[in-house]
Design a protein around this motif. Structure first.
Motif, short mmCIF file in Angstrom:
data_model
loop_
_atom_site.label_atom_id
_atom_site.label_comp_id
_atom_site.label_asym_id
_atom_site.label_seq_id
_atom_site.Cartn_x
_atom_site.Cartn_y
_atom_site.Cartn_z
N SER A 1 0.86 -1.18 0.00
CA SER A 1 0.00 0.00 0.00
C SER A 1 0.89 1.23 0.00
N ASP A 2 0.42 2.27 -0.64
CA ASP A 2 1.21 3.50 -0.78
C ASP A 2 0.25 4.67 -0.82
N GLY A 3 0.36 5.56 0.15
CA GLY A 3 -0.52 6.71 0.20
C GLY A 3 0.21 7.96 0.62
N THR A 4 -0.39 9.11 0.31
CA THR A 4 0.19 10.40 0.68
C THR A 4 -0.81 11.20 1.51
N LYS A 5 -0.25 12.04 2.37
CA LYS A 5 -1.09 12.86 3.22
C LYS A 5 -0.40 14.18 3.51
N LEU A 6 -1.10 15.27 3.32
CA LEU A 6 -0.62 16.60 3.64
C LEU A 6 -1.14 16.96 5.04
N VAL A 7 -0.22 17.31 5.93
CA VAL A 7 -0.57 17.61 7.31
C VAL A 7 -0.04 18.99 7.67
N VAL A 8 -0.92 19.84 8.16
CA VAL A 8 -0.56 21.19 8.60
C VAL A 8 -0.10 21.12 10.05
N GLU A 9 0.82 22.01 10.42
CA GLU A 9 1.29 22.07 11.80
C GLU A 9 0.10 22.17 12.76
N GLY A 10 0.12 21.29 13.75
CA GLY A 10 -0.97 21.25 14.72
C GLY A 10 -2.03 20.22 14.40
N ASP A 11 -2.06 19.71 13.17
CA ASP A 11 -3.03 18.70 12.78
C ASP A 11 -2.41 17.32 12.90
#
Length: 573
Positions: free
Chosen positions: A226-236
């Motif tokens: 499995s291969d996935g991407t995720k954008l995470v903002v500081e604090g999230d």
């Protein structure tokens, strides 16, 4: 007198007569007997013939070559399993090649019928090669080195001398010497038989077994990955669930329950850049400080994820792959009520992190007349604004941040049922806000500044807080450890099969007619090598010190077994 010889001697008179007779029969013009017709192989015969061909080493090498050649299109041509958008673009650009590639399965090479056929045939071929050779090798380990041939002087490396020592003493000394040199040795009649270099065959078997392990690891990795991407903002934060991913792809046998249970929060992201010289703006350091926990009730732990230094949690690896800025934007309606306030992640467009994105206010916004509408704002963010009308950042760090905004109102089209990117604005049913001169409303805001919408329609504020976001790639590919172990085993096994030589040594000691012991030593290697005569000479020299020669009337007393070379019997003079 000592003798040492290298080379293969010719046969005696009887062998030469047989060779001449065979040659004469080939040159004869006498009528030959009619060939006897052979019976048909039959189904079982053809199956056996096919199996022998499939399990031969040349066919295994050919299949391995075909597998390597077949993987080339998978690297050069876009694959549906990796990026379906690139495949669609390729089909639009190459209208002639795309149908051909579809028929050949080149857009999904690794799951195509022809690639799977080569893969399975190679797998079967390797197993068919290894199993009988393994049993044969086990039988050799359980057995003993073969006894000495009758004519040792016909072997490629040979030496002999006479000694006053007893034959039993010579054989005992030879047995001790060969075992000390890590030969498998035993006394067989009047000779000592020894063999060495079994690691060569062991390395050969290990190499082929490692190839099978690699094939299994590759197959399992492709089917269960499995291969996935995720954008995470500081604090999230992020929890390892399919619904949390921005983009996700997996193998054919992967199930959502196979995901490793963990979660993490992005505490802080830091990036530094070169500030001067020709490499100005080049990244020096990217790192994300996160707090993660395993399972639903795991204890939180803090760590730092850097480029090429992923966080490993069981079979999952969390890589840091990208970063950008997320300015905090506040939107108020005509009554001054806050209808939107959030950090908006914007996607970088160049190396100086000039970023673009969209603010979408889908619910709660009302215009100056009190009617409900949807609001869309096209946003460009410049971490270091250089001044003027050029909407490009001059440096990737936050030195002079400016947010360029262009607001629209109307219908965002999110209720149409069609998928829509959160980073793009569909302006089909949107209208521009106009300024006092009738031009499209657009402006640059610095942190803390506000853009007022015309006719009391509300306002947009660029808050002083600018957060950063980090892009993570979460990869779960079982079999990685097996693949690494197989690759290392294959390398060491191949090195052993190439550089270690299997060879045999025999030492015969018998009492001659004159009562003096005659010692003969001979060596034989699986392949021609100068090391066999050298090793035999070294062994003979050591054994000669324990059983010194008894020189004859014509011998030089100073001669040792490896100091005198004579032709073998029957060799050309």
């Amino acid at each position: 007198m000592s003798e040492t010889t290298t080379g293969t001697p010719t046969g005696g008179a009887e062998d030469r007569d047989q060779d001449l007779g065979a040659a004469a029969s080939q040159l004869s013009t006498a009528p030959q007997e009619e060939a006897v017709s052979l019976p048909s192989l039959g189904v079982i015969g053809w199956v056996r013939w096919f199996w022998r061909q499939l399990t031969s080493m040349r066919v295994a090498l050919l299949l391995l070559l075909l597998l390597s050649l077949g993987a080339i299109p998978g690297s050069l041509i876009p694959q549906t399993g990796a990026d379906i958008n690139k495949v669609d673009d390729f089909r639009k650009t190459h209208t002639t090649l795309a149908p051909v590639y579809d028929k050949l399965g080149l857009f999904h090479v690794y799951s195509s019928v022809w690639f799977s056929a080569i893969y399975i045939l190679l797998f079967v071929s390797l197993i068919g090669c290894i199993v009988p050779r393994t049993w044969q090798f086990v039988g050799q380990l359980r057995g003993r080195p073969p006894g000495a041939p009758r004519r040792l002087d016909r072997l490629p490396a040979y030496t002999t001398w006479r000694t006053t020592a007893e034959p039993e003493q010579v054989r005992e000394a030879a047995l001790t010497l060969l075992k000390r040199r890590r030969f498998r040795a035993h006394v067989a009649g009047e000779a000592v038989a020894a063999e060495k270099g079994y690691v060569r065959e062991l390395g050969n078997l290990a190499f082929h077994i490692a190839l099978i392990v690699l094939l299994i690891a590759f197959a399992s990795g492709q089917m269960y990955k499995s291969d996935g991407t995720k954008l995470v903002v500081e604090g999230d934060g992020f929890a390892n669930s399919i619904l949390q991913y921005d983009d996700f792809k997996s193998g054919s046998l992967f199930h959502s329950d196979d995901l490793v249970p963990f979660s993490f929060d992005l505490q802080d992201f830091k990036a530094t850049y070169e500030t001067s010289g020709p490499n100005r703006g080049t990244p020096r350091m990217f790192q994300a400080r996160i707090s993660y926990s395993k399972g639903a009730y795991g204890k939180p732990q803090e760590t730092t994820v850097k480029v090429n230094q992923p966080l490993e949690i069981d079979d999952a690896k969390v890589y840091l792959v990208s970063h950008g800025y997320a300015p905090v934007i506040t939107v108020r309606d005509g009554k001054g009520d806050v209808v939107y306030r959030d950090a908006v992640p914007l996607l970088p467009l160049d190396g100086n992190v000039t970023s673009q994105g969209v603010v979408k206010v889908m619910d709660g916004y009302k215009n100056a007349q009190g009617a409900s509408e949807q609001l869309g704002v096209q946003a460009f963010f410049l971490p270091t604004y250089g001044g003027g009308a050029n909407v490009l950042s001059q440096f990737p760090a936050l030195l002079n941040p400016v947010l360029n905004l262009a607001p629209y109102h109307g219908d965002l089209g999110v209720d149409s049922g069609l998928p829509q990117s959160v980073y793009q604005l569909d302006k089909t049913h949107m209208k521009e806000f106009k300024d006092s001169k009738g031009r499209q409303l657009r402006g640059n805001l610095r942190p803390g500044q506000t853009m007022s919408l015309p006719n009391g329609a509300g306002s947009i504020t660029f808050e002083k807080d600018v957060k950063e976001w980090a892009g993570f790639e979460i990869v779960q590919e079982p079999g990685g450890g097996w693949a690494l172990g197989g690759a290392l085993t294959a390398i060491f096994g191949l090195a052993a099969s190439l550089f270690i030589q299997r060879r045999r040594v025999w030492v015969r000691a018998v009492r001659g007619a004159d009562g003096v012991t005659v010692v003969e030593m001979a060596g034989l290697g699986r392949s021609e090598s100068a090391k066999v005569p050298e090793e035999l000479g070294d062994l003979a020299g050591t054994l000669y010190d324990q059983a010194p020669g008894a020189p004859g009337p014509d011998d030089d007393p100073a001669e040792t077994p490896d100091s005198h070379v004579v032709p073998a019997e029957g060799a050309e003079k």
